[in-house]
Design an enzyme around this catalytic site. Structure first.
Site, short mmCIF file in Angstrom:
data_model
loop_
_atom_site.label_atom_id
_atom_site.label_comp_id
_atom_site.label_asym_id
_atom_site.label_seq_id
_atom_site.Cartn_x
_atom_site.Cartn_y
_atom_site.Cartn_z
N GLU A 92 0.81 -1.21 0.00
CA GLU A 92 0.00 0.00 0.00
C GLU A 92 0.85 1.26 0.00
O GLU A 92 1.94 1.29 0.55
CB GLU A 92 -0.91 0.00 1.24
CG GLU A 92 -1.97 -1.08 1.14
CD GLU A 92 -2.79 -1.24 2.40
OE1 GLU A 92 -3.97 -1.58 2.27
OE2 GLU A 92 -2.26 -1.04 3.50
N CYS A 105 3.22 8.29 1.59
CA CYS A 105 3.79 7.26 2.46
C CYS A 105 4.02 6.02 1.61
O CYS A 105 3.09 5.50 1.00
CB CYS A 105 2.80 7.00 3.60
SG CYS A 105 3.32 5.73 4.74
N CYS A 112 6.98 -7.64 6.62
CA CYS A 112 8.15 -7.13 7.34
C CYS A 112 8.63 -8.21 8.29
O CYS A 112 7.82 -8.89 8.93
CB CYS A 112 7.80 -5.87 8.13
SG CYS A 112 9.22 -5.17 9.01
N CYS A 116 7.09 -6.17 14.87
CA CYS A 116 6.67 -5.38 16.03
C CYS A 116 5.25 -5.78 16.45
O CYS A 116 4.39 -6.03 15.61
CB CYS A 116 6.73 -3.89 15.72
SG CYS A 116 8.37 -3.36 15.23
N CYS A 119 2.09 -3.73 15.17
CA CYS A 119 2.05 -3.36 13.75
C CYS A 119 1.41 -4.47 12.93
O CYS A 119 1.84 -5.63 12.99
CB CYS A 119 3.47 -3.08 13.26
SG CYS A 119 3.56 -2.82 11.48
N CYS A 341 -1.30 4.79 10.27
CA CYS A 341 -0.04 4.09 10.56
C CYS A 341 -0.31 2.72 11.15
O CYS A 341 -1.11 2.58 12.06
CB CYS A 341 0.77 4.82 11.62
SG CYS A 341 1.13 6.48 11.21
N1 SAH Z 1 9.38 -0.13 9.44
C1 SAH Z 1 9.55 1.25 9.64
C2 SAH Z 1 8.61 2.11 8.85
C3 SAH Z 1 7.16 1.68 8.74
S1 SAH Z 1 6.11 1.85 10.10
C4 SAH Z 1 9.46 1.59 11.11
O1 SAH Z 1 9.04 0.75 11.88
O2 SAH Z 1 9.85 2.70 11.47
C5 SAH Z 1 5.84 3.61 10.30
C6 SAH Z 1 5.52 4.00 11.74
O3 SAH Z 1 4.22 3.52 12.15
C7 SAH Z 1 6.51 3.41 12.72
O4 SAH Z 1 6.89 4.34 13.68
C8 SAH Z 1 5.70 2.30 13.32
O5 SAH Z 1 6.23 1.90 14.55
C9 SAH Z 1 4.33 2.93 13.42
N2 SAH Z 1 3.27 1.94 13.64
C10 SAH Z 1 3.26 0.65 13.30
N3 SAH Z 1 2.10 0.07 13.68
C11 SAH Z 1 1.36 1.03 14.25
C12 SAH Z 1 0.04 1.06 14.82
N4 SAH Z 1 -0.72 -0.02 14.83
N5 SAH Z 1 -0.42 2.23 15.31
C13 SAH Z 1 0.36 3.33 15.25
N6 SAH Z 1 1.59 3.37 14.73
C14 SAH Z 1 2.09 2.24 14.23
FE1 SF4 Z 2 8.16 -3.68 10.41
FE2 SF4 Z 2 5.88 -2.70 11.33
FE3 SF4 Z 2 7.97 -2.92 12.96
FE4 SF4 Z 2 8.00 -1.07 11.02
S1 SF4 Z 2 6.60 -1.15 12.76
S2 SF4 Z 2 9.64 -2.50 11.57
S3 SF4 Z 2 6.85 -2.16 9.42
S4 SF4 Z 2 6.87 -4.61 11.97
#
Ligand code: SAH
Ligand code: SF4
Length: 380
Positions: A92, A105, A112, A116, A119, A341
């Site tokens: 996306e 974005c 990934c 996390c 996420c 996000c």
């Molecule tokens: N992988 C990279 C970039 C993609 S995520 C990273 O982790 O930085 C972009 C941002 O969205 C990151 O700060 C991530 O931690 C945040 N993010 C991921 N899942 C989220 C969620 N469910 N709610 C709010 N922010 C989230």
């Molecule tokens: Fe990967 Fe999501 Fe963690 Fe970013 S926040 S590193 S996209 S798992």
């Protein structure tokens, strides 16, 4: 011979390619401008290139757009594209219009591998790296779709954030040429300050980016100590906070901005107490010039986590601000189309069985579980 996708090249790469075809270097610049500044999709449109070159190109090269599965427009003007990247994978991109800028974005991977907890992409596991052409095509597609939609020949996208699906610094070799296309004056001509790489903290690659292509850096911190960050961002076990901050300090010597942005996803009862805020201050104060961007957690099914309520987010922000740290709370955009996000799910063929792994390893910290049927998308 397979046709070469010209979106895979930065200007240096395209120059080498043109030279291999027996063409002068300046032809590469012309070609590059046709593709990225005019959005040409067909070699026949490139009227100032000799017919012989155009027909040569048709034999050996393509301009590979991404195929669109869906395009959703939010009530706030946010637009989300879902692109098919083959083999059952989709990624996306999200366009976020604001009064003074247009931000895209962009995704860097299908899925990934970092995993996390909070996420949605992380829960899907990792499928594959996107190519440079697939990263660039998200911008190319969105920019020209938007110009058409708005009836303009002026640039619409002024900022790019590598904050879509995937960990950009785990796809480094494809990322850097894509960034160069974005920055090149013959390409999109974006300033380094307006291109942001967001990373969960791949320390060695932060060090390399500093030398190869310094752009604005956002670091997903999410916890003020290693014990908690190990749980939330598993990469922390490999690159703990102290090493990460050292890499950030070094990055600032080359960065186009004089601060690092720390992203901090606010999770109810997990990382959002006053004590966590004080620990954050102790971590960064006097050590690194930074801003905090608090992101209210965007829930998705199966996360088992809750968004901190607005009062908590404000109180947390206040503690940081009172300590002299610039702190913003990210506005949630496009959540009526699941474009916020961490909600970018696309569709990924999970070859790592990440979701199953996470279910077997519940978060050891105190986590407030949602009551059945409870939805936290729009916390008060
Ligand atoms: N992988 C990279 C970039 C993609 S995520 C990273 O982790 O930085 C972009 C941002 O969205 C990151 O700060 C991530 O931690 C945040 N993010 C991921 N899942 C989220 C969620 N469910 N709610 C709010 N922010 C989230
Ligand atoms: Fe990967 Fe999501 Fe963690 Fe970013 S926040 S590193 S996209 S798992």
């Amino acid at each position: 011979m397979n046709a070469v996708n010209l979106l895979d090249f930065d200007l240096d790469g395209l120059t080498v390619f043109c030279e291999q075809l027996g063409e002068k270097r300046f032809r590469a610049t012309q070609l590059f401008r046709w593709i990225h500044q005019k959005g040409a999709t067909d070699f026949d449109q490139m009227s100032d290139l000799a017919k012989s070159l155009r027909s040569k190109l048709k034999g050996v090269a393509t301009l590979q757009d991404l195929s669109v599965i869906s395009e959703h427009v939010s009530s706030d003007g946010t637009i989300k594209w879902l692109f098919d990247v083959g083999a059952g994978n989709a990624v996306e991109s999200v366009y976020i219009p604001e009064s003074d800028r247009g931000t895209l974005c962009v995704s860097s991977q299908a899925g990934c591998a970092v995993g996390c907890r909070f996420c949605s992409t992380g829960h899907q596991g990792f499928s594959r790296n996107l190519t440079t052409g697939e990263i660039v095509a998200q911008l190319w597609h969105a920019e020209y779709a938007l110009r058409k939609r708005l009836g303009t020949t002026e640039r619409v996208i002024s900022n790019v954030v590598m904050m879509g699906m995937g960990e950009p610094l785990q796809n480094y070799s494809a990322l850097v040429p894509a960034l160069k296309v974005m920055l090149d004056d013959h390409g999109y001509g974006l300033s380094r300050r307006r291109v942001t790489v967001s990373t969960s903290g791949v320390v060695p690659m932060i060090e390399r980016l500093q030398n190869d292509c310094p752009v604005a850096l956002a670091v997903s911190l999410h916890a003020p100590n290693d014990a908690l960050r190990d749980e939330l961002v598993p990469l922390n076990r490999k690159y703990p906070i102290d090493e990460l901050l050292t890499a950030c300090q070094a990055y600032l010597t080359a960065a186009p901005r004089d601060f690092i942005t720390f992203e901090y996803c606010m999770l109810d009862g997990v990382n959002d107490t006053d004590e966590h805020a004080r620990q954050l201050i102790a971590l960064v104060k006097g050590r690194i010039n930074c801003k905090f961007n608090l992101i209210p957690f965007n829930p998705f099914p199966a996360s088992g986590l809750l968004r901190s309520n607005n009062e908590r987010v404000q109180a947390f922000a206040r503690i940081l601000v009172d300590a002299g740290i610039v702190t913003t709370v990210r506005k949630t955009r496009g959540d009526d189309i699941d474009a916020a996000c961490g909600q970018l799910a696309g569709e990924v063929q999970d070859r790592t069985r990440a979701a199953a792994r996470m279910l077997r390893q519940p978060v050891a910290v105190k986590v407030a579980l949602p009551k059945p049927g409870e939805r936290h998308r729009s916390a008060p």
